[in-house]
Scaffold this motif. Sequence first.
Motif, PDB file in Angstrom:
ATOM      1  N   THR A 165      10.984  -9.032  -8.995  1.00  0.00           N
ATOM      2  CA  THR A 165       9.324  -8.994  -9.206  1.00  0.00           C
ATOM      3  C   THR A 165       9.271  -7.296  -9.634  1.00  0.00           C
ATOM      4  N   ALA A 203       2.957  -5.571  -8.185  1.00  0.00           N
ATOM      5  CA  ALA A 203       4.182  -6.335  -8.352  1.00  0.00           C
ATOM      6  C   ALA A 203       5.119  -6.426  -6.969  1.00  0.00           C
ATOM      7  N   THR A 206       3.622  -8.350  -4.400  1.00  0.00           N
ATOM      8  CA  THR A 206       4.105  -9.773  -4.542  1.00  0.00           C
ATOM      9  C   THR A 206       5.312  -9.763  -4.145  1.00  0.00           C
ATOM     10  N   ASN A 271      -2.204 -10.642  -0.165  1.00  0.00           N
ATOM     11  CA  ASN A 271      -2.997 -10.852  -1.538  1.00  0.00           C
ATOM     12  C   ASN A 271      -4.225 -10.042  -1.788  1.00  0.00           C
ATOM     13  N   GLN A 274      -3.002  -6.774  -2.604  1.00  0.00           N
ATOM     14  CA  GLN A 274      -2.616  -6.893  -3.954  1.00  0.00           C
ATOM     15  C   GLN A 274      -3.566  -6.590  -4.731  1.00  0.00           C
TER      16      GLN A 274
END
Length: 285
Positions: A165, A203, A206, A271, A274
């Motif tokens: 990722t 990233a 993630t 999330n 992020q």
Amino acid sequence: MSARAGTWSNWKRPSVLPGFGLTLGYALLYLSIIVLLPLAALILRPAELGLAGFFDTVTTPRVLAALRVSFGTAAIAAVINGIFGLIIAWVLVRYQFPGKRLIDAFVDLPFALPTAVAGIALTTLYAPNGWIGALLTPLGLKVAFTPTGIVIALIFIGLPFVVRTVQPVLQDFDSELEEASASLGASRLQVFGLVILPSIMPALLTGIALAFARAVGEYGSVIFIAGNMPMKSEIAPLLIVSKLEQFDYAGAAAIAVVMLVISFVMLLVLNLIQRWARRHEDNDR
């Protein structure tokens, strides 16, 4: 009226690729059959226990201990993978050295290796009579058949998610930003912490989320090295399998629902972090 008409015109605006309505219908149908319907069946199955029976099932000391082991080890492994996955991705992108392609291929090995084979290999290494376990035992360190062994197994299966990722983002990173920061007097640590890290943080988060999600439900590579001792090294997926073998389908579904809810909440938090990191990066630009 004009705003509504504008929204409708944007919705109906022809696309370069035709067939939006048909593809959207297929996508929703596929998603419903593969994901939504099984999840709905999972959530509805514990209803036969009743609310009191559901809470009695998921709050037993053995279930709570298994949930702590599963989510605790998964979180620790995900954080460790985030640190060392970033380092490995950095080395693969920024340096040239003999055997680089071979090491790059080894990163994907956990994807291809059956999880049971990985569990047997790790147990062989870290058991008290194994190659590494024999060296650790005289020091009073025991890895196999403990939560530490579970963390090692989860690190093994989760590392590729972080590396693969972060690696493309590092490859696409504009090196001129580093050169500009260095020309302004920033040290290497400052360039990494203030320029590079904010750009790759979405990233990286993630990858950590993917590694965590993979680790929570891992079964094959863990059962061999965990020892499966109740209240100590028993994982929640193994407890679900045990209830299924006892034909306690409602009890197994109840534990699975708890795992689903906890996983969803933790992934939602990741999330949100992020999204905040991406918004913060856009504002800096």
